[in-house]
Design a protein around this motif. Structure first.
Motif, short mmCIF file in Angstrom:
data_model
loop_
_atom_site.label_atom_id
_atom_site.label_comp_id
_atom_site.label_asym_id
_atom_site.label_seq_id
_atom_site.Cartn_x
_atom_site.Cartn_y
_atom_site.Cartn_z
N ASN A 60 0.57 -1.18 0.01
CA ASN A 60 -0.30 -0.26 -0.23
C ASN A 60 1.04 0.83 0.37
O ASN A 60 1.75 1.59 1.22
N ILE A 61 0.73 1.88 -1.17
CA ILE A 61 2.07 3.05 -1.54
C ILE A 61 1.18 4.30 -1.71
O ILE A 61 0.67 4.43 -2.68
N GLN A 62 0.76 5.45 -1.00
CA GLN A 62 0.11 6.55 -0.96
C GLN A 62 0.89 7.79 -0.83
O GLN A 62 2.47 7.62 0.00
N ASN A 63 1.01 8.92 -1.62
CA ASN A 63 1.73 9.45 -1.11
C ASN A 63 3.22 9.93 -1.26
O ASN A 63 4.02 10.40 -0.67
N SER A 64 3.70 9.52 -2.30
CA SER A 64 5.73 9.10 -2.51
C SER A 64 5.66 9.52 -3.77
O SER A 64 5.10 9.55 -4.86
N CYS A 65 6.76 9.84 -4.26
CA CYS A 65 7.65 9.64 -5.36
C CYS A 65 8.77 9.13 -5.20
O CYS A 65 9.95 8.55 -4.73
N SER A 66 9.24 8.95 -7.03
CA SER A 66 10.06 8.09 -7.62
C SER A 66 10.23 8.93 -8.92
O SER A 66 9.82 8.83 -9.34
N ASP A 67 11.70 9.59 -8.96
CA ASP A 67 12.43 9.92 -10.27
C ASP A 67 12.73 8.63 -11.03
O ASP A 67 12.89 9.42 -12.38
N LYS A 68 12.26 7.24 -11.27
CA LYS A 68 12.50 6.20 -12.20
C LYS A 68 11.04 5.32 -12.62
O LYS A 68 10.89 4.77 -13.07
N GLY A 69 10.29 6.46 -12.32
CA GLY A 69 8.99 5.75 -12.62
C GLY A 69 8.79 4.06 -11.11
O GLY A 69 9.17 4.69 -10.52
N SER A 70 7.59 3.27 -10.81
CA SER A 70 7.11 2.83 -10.55
C SER A 70 6.86 1.72 -11.09
O SER A 70 6.45 1.28 -12.28
N VAL A 71 7.49 0.05 -10.57
CA VAL A 71 6.71 -1.09 -10.66
C VAL A 71 6.66 -2.50 -9.36
O VAL A 71 7.35 -2.15 -8.95
N ALA A 72 5.23 -2.32 -9.57
CA ALA A 72 4.54 -2.71 -8.18
C ALA A 72 4.42 -4.54 -8.69
O ALA A 72 3.06 -4.71 -9.59
N VAL A 73 5.08 -5.67 -8.17
CA VAL A 73 4.49 -7.49 -8.46
C VAL A 73 3.70 -7.23 -7.45
O VAL A 73 4.47 -7.78 -5.83
N GLY A 74 2.72 -8.07 -7.22
CA GLY A 74 2.08 -8.51 -6.22
C GLY A 74 0.25 -8.06 -6.62
O GLY A 74 -0.20 -7.63 -7.01
N SER A 75 -0.01 -7.41 -4.74
CA SER A 75 -1.33 -7.74 -4.88
C SER A 75 -1.40 -5.97 -3.97
O SER A 75 -0.68 -6.39 -2.84
N GLY A 76 -1.70 -4.88 -4.42
CA GLY A 76 -1.55 -3.94 -3.52
C GLY A 76 -2.32 -2.20 -4.33
O GLY A 76 -3.03 -2.47 -5.48
N THR A 77 -2.06 -1.32 -3.53
CA THR A 77 -2.90 -0.24 -4.10
C THR A 77 -1.71 0.78 -4.42
O THR A 77 -0.54 1.01 -3.09
N MET A 78 -1.68 1.85 -5.14
CA MET A 78 -0.80 3.29 -5.63
C MET A 78 -1.83 4.05 -5.56
O MET A 78 -2.13 4.31 -6.99
N THR A 79 -1.67 4.79 -4.54
CA THR A 79 -2.25 6.34 -4.70
C THR A 79 -1.56 7.71 -4.75
O THR A 79 -0.49 7.62 -4.43
N ASN A 80 -1.58 8.96 -5.42
CA ASN A 80 -0.58 9.79 -5.22
C ASN A 80 0.55 9.63 -5.05
O ASN A 80 1.62 10.10 -4.77
N PHE A 81 0.48 8.55 -6.97
CA PHE A 81 2.58 8.42 -6.76
C PHE A 81 2.73 9.33 -7.64
O PHE A 81 2.38 9.65 -8.82
N ILE A 82 3.81 10.52 -7.60
CA ILE A 82 4.19 10.87 -7.95
C ILE A 82 5.58 10.33 -8.93
O ILE A 82 6.29 9.53 -8.52
#
Length: 299
Positions: free
Chosen positions: A188-210
């Motif tokens: 569960n990833i919220q209100n966070s930032c990465s300069d290289k994008g994101s890839v999530a494997v498994g089950s969950g949610t990403m909200t307000n990811f920059i």
């Protein structure tokens, strides 16, 4: 305010917390320690350990080891099998020298139980092969208001988990060597930032990811002019115009009184992402300097 400097351990670490222990480390320094088998620092079953304002600097693990772990036979700087909390801590320039690829290795923390990281900085912690943080078995990892920069190994993601691990990330910034990724487990990833994008494997949610450059003040000089991590001129402070300013969510965080430098955590009514709350120059502040032909730079 204890100092653990220049110690060596073959197997169990320079600091090993026994089962059932409940120590609190405040403003302690772990520097230039090394282990040639498992870990540098560890907490054991049913222990409850708190680290406040501590610094972990230039610690080494080699011969297939990790820097920190909670439990296991792999190597890491910190190995956790208890209930461990890090608050306002710095992990920088720690190193794991493992010669073979094993996904169980972690550059900074190996967690097998409950781990909370809040208002912390992880910078230039390196490993030949492995993720920055590894959640193993039925582990629970929470990362809040923290900054990650230049961590990890050559092939692994920022975080690795097993199918039964759980990861929560809130109000944090990631600018590590590889893309921000989490493998397996629940997230569960919220209100966070990465300069290289994101890839999530498994089950969950990403909200307000920059997915954007967080605009640190000076990536080329992380310690600032005073060459000391943890002071007001740190290079990982946010620069004016950073997309992470005022983009956090206060309701998600529990430690919102002060940032890692002790500055007021809330500025302009909204919390920032990362360990450093942006502190702009105030036009009403008095400045004085002597001499001629001098220059002054304002953040």
């Amino acid at each position: 305010s204890c100092k653990f400097i220049g110690n060596h351990s073959y197997r169990s670490g320079v600091s090993h917390i026994q089962s059932g222990a409940t120590p609190v480390f405040t403003n302690c320094l772990f520097e230039n320690n090394n282990s040639n088998y498992v870990i540098s620092v560890s907490s054991n079953w049913e222990s409850k350990v708190i680290y406040n304002g501590c610094k972990f600097y230039n610690n080494d693990c080699y011969q297939n080891t990790n820097i920190i772990t909670n439990f296991g036979t792999t190597g890491s700087i910190f190995w956790n099998v208890g209930d461990t909390r890090f608050s306002h801590c710095y992990f920088y320039e720690n190193n794991v020298d493992n010669s073979t690829y094993e996904q169980e290795y972690a550059a900074i923390i190996f967690n097998r139980d409950s781990l909370t990281v809040e208002n912390c900085v992880f910078a230039s912690n390196l490993i030949n092969y492995g993720a920055a943080i590894y959640g193993w078995d039925t582990s629970f990892t929470t990362i809040d208001l923290s900054t990650f920069f230049d961590n990890g190994g050559v092939v692994e993601p920022s975080f690795r988990g097993t199918s039964t691990s759980d990861l929560k990330i809130r109000n944090s910034i990631f600018s590590d060597r590889g893309s921000f990724r989490y493998t397996e487990g629940t997230y569960n990833i919220q209100n966070s930032c990465s300069d290289k994008g994101s890839v999530a494997v498994g089950s969950g949610t990403m909200t307000n990811f920059i997915s954007s450059d967080p605009l640190f003040y000076d990536e080329m000089n992380l310690k600032g002019a005073d060459t000391i991590f943890g002071t007001s001129d740190d290079g990982l402070r946010l620069k004016n115009g950073s997309p992470c300013i005022n983009k956090g969510n206060k309701a998600l965080s529990t430690d919102t009184v002060a940032d890692i430098l002790g500055n007021s955590r809330i500025y302009n009514d909204t919390i920032d992402m990362g360990a450093y709350e942006y502190q702009p120059y105030s036009p009403g502040s008095a400045l004085s300097f002597s001499g001629t032909n001098e220059h002054i730079t304002l953040p």
